[in-house]
Design an enzyme around this catalytic site. Sequence first.
Site, PDB file in Angstrom:
ATOM      1  CE  LYS A 171      -0.899   2.839   3.095  1.00 42.47           C
ATOM      2  NZ  LYS A 171      -0.428   4.247   2.982  1.00 42.47           N
ATOM      3  CB  THR A 185       3.200   7.033   3.699  1.00 41.65           C
ATOM      4  OG1 THR A 185       3.432   7.547   3.755  1.00 41.65           O
ATOM      5  CG2 THR A 185       2.413   6.281   4.317  1.00 41.65           C
ATOM      6  CD  GLU A 216      -1.722  11.532  -0.612  1.00 41.63           C
ATOM      7  OE1 GLU A 216      -1.950  10.395  -0.264  1.00 41.63           O
ATOM      8  OE2 GLU A 216      -1.848  12.242  -0.726  1.00 41.63           O
ATOM      9  CG  ASN A 220      -1.833  15.114   0.459  1.00 45.49           C
ATOM     10  OD1 ASN A 220      -1.838  14.376   1.250  1.00 45.49           O
ATOM     11  ND2 ASN A 220      -1.520  14.801  -0.929  1.00 45.49           N
ATOM     12  CB  SER A 228      -2.664  11.553   6.830  1.00 52.64           C
ATOM     13  OG  SER A 228      -1.824  12.691   6.164  1.00 52.64           O
TER      14      SER A 228
END
Lengths: 391, 391
Positions: free
Chosen positions: B172, B183, B263, B386, B391
């Site tokens: 992921k 990440t 993203e 974002n 997060s």
Amino acid sequence: MSVTFAQGFSAAGVAAGISSVEGKKDLALVVNNGPLDAAAGVFTSNRFCAAPVQWSRKVVADGHVKAVILNSGGANACTGEAGYAQSVATAETVAGLIGAEPNDVAVCSTGLIGELLPLDNVLAGAKSAHEALAATAEAGTDASHAIMTTDTKPKTVELTGSNGWKIGGMVKGSGMIAPQLATMLCVITTDAVVSAGQMQAALAVAAEHSFNRIDVDGCMSTNDTVLLLASGASGIEPDKDEFNKLVREACASLSRQIIGDGEGASHDIRITVTGATSEDAALACGRAVAASNLLKCAISGNDPNWGRIVSSLGTVPPEVAPYDSNKVTVDVNGVRICENGGAGRDRSEVDMTPREVHIDIDLNTGSDAEATVWTDDLTHEYVHINADYES
Amino acid sequence: MSVTFAQGFSAAGVAAGISSVEGKKDLALVVNNGPLDAAAGVFTSNRFCAAPVQWSRKVVADGHVKAVILNSGGANACTGEAGYAQSVATAETVAGLIGAEPNDVAVCSTGLIGELLPLDNVLAGAKSAHEALAATAEAGTDASHAIMTTDTKPKTVELTGSNGWKIGGMVKGSGMIAPQLATMLCVITTDAVVSAGQMQAALAVAAEHSFNRIDVDGCMSTNDTVLLLASGASGIEPDKDEFNKLVREACASLSRQIIGDGEGASHDIRITVTGATSEDAALACGRAVAASNLLKCAISGNDPNWGRIVSSLGTVPPEVAPYDSNKVTVDVNGVRICENGGAGRDRSEVDMTPREVHIDIDLNTGSDAEATVWTDDLTHEYVHINADYES
């Protein structure tokens, strides 16, 4: 006002047909009328530095500059020998107009990389600018407008020393702004009686603590130039410390204005790292945080996301900045949202409505070295400007 | 399929109420049923590394791992001793369920930094996952879904060696992706008969050439973990070179899938630097270009802006990557738009419609070292995700 605030300087800003924006002022001329012609400069360290940077670096090397011609609308970068010949021709034309040697004329360009300038327009514009030269506030303002590209407003500074000598300055810069200078052209003038050596020392320190500590988008330009010119017209020899201080203040003001006009920015972010073992360590930490796209997005969404602050901090190697991650605190706008490397007060307590956001990081190493860097948030508007603007 | 493609592994993915998204699968369990339990791992170098990273690094150190439990919905990073105790408790629970020692159970977490996990939900979820364990393709797929956060799709790989041994894997990762890992949580399984030492060597090289050469947004995470587990269930001892090659292929495939799901990305950008004096020099150049927000915006606007490519290249210090800026060429999608450091063919000739964009930079130093890095373009959608996603 800008560069004409100091005595002994005249300036002009004219529309020369270099910019693709019809009728935009795109050519500025700044002339030092003396009696001195002392000069200092700092330039981009980019290896693809533009032709005008290569030329002006040589011009400034002997400490004498009588005039600076600056254009927006084209960077004359990555243009090879033909581009260099354009910078030389421009300097020769200005030298002829003011009765100086080409080697006393600095040239600055900003705009699209990789294309030659429309030289006929530049040279004709130089003549128009020479005719328009004036020592007035308006002429200084015209010059500060002529160097703008994606800037939304002119950026100028005026400071006065304790016994009346003056510093004036103008800068352009909005995107492609990173530590080690920015896509910026800056001319600072003073009527103080100072030597080129003293000026170079003052400018190097001032630039290191201002232009080299701002970061809009992490991108270093090919054209960055900061020039400091002294006319000596005030007849005043300033206290050396005060001179250094005012040059530093002028650079700080202009670099702060660049951040305030960063492309698409909705927040100006001041990052101060304290409690470091050295200034270099503090600076490395500040720069790592300032470079985080994730944090810059969070700030644009008014989220004081300390997780993104410490995860950026955590990328700085221990040999560069020794600290214990369990002792780090982070305050955003005065609220300690990270304590001992973990959650502190709730982030909802932070007021994110002001344009200016203060991130204070204490490394708590027991030493007290510190450094401050400035950056902007990352917004939809930044992407829009840079996805659609050819540069 | 993913991790259950190799023989000797069972898996599960369940909704445990950890994620804030109601009903989302957020807990995955992967169990190695042997006969071997050899393991290797690489982890983030972030100094604020998360509790599960601290725990799992110790678990993997002896080369034995019997199970991995992974959760989305919370990173358990910057959570101090309480967070570490949660990772230990999670490992203990899984160990009890499968009849192993806690020290044989790795733990991975991803999600919001700075908050503890809802431990009751994690432990109850571990029991549900244990009950759901299966060696089926569906179970592997469930696990690959359970580790997703901002990912829009699961990312898996299946490879088969020449004499029938297999590699399966899942990863992921979508944002906070930078060189030195991402990440990302990654579990790769194999039924080959291999030693932990051989696996660690293969994984280190493979990660260096894959996960460490992708960069979505320049941000390094606190939680990055890549685990390689071997069951030996095929009974086949693979050719060492082929084993290394397939591990590298698996990592390359998974890291390529991360870039493909970056993203907000609208373009996947492959940057290859050739003609360098060393691989490190080529890599430094590739990374500098991949890190340019200005270039990434230009690509999102379908502008093959070579000025932004060379100005990024120009920031690499000469001692890191010697080259002559007047000899550099840049091809975008096969069109040489920069020749000898200046303008080449017109950028309008470049077809920017494909999702994949190829930037080929030849430093022309006379040597032939090269390196490739991958990145994404920078879009409005990235900022949206974002600025609005905590997060």
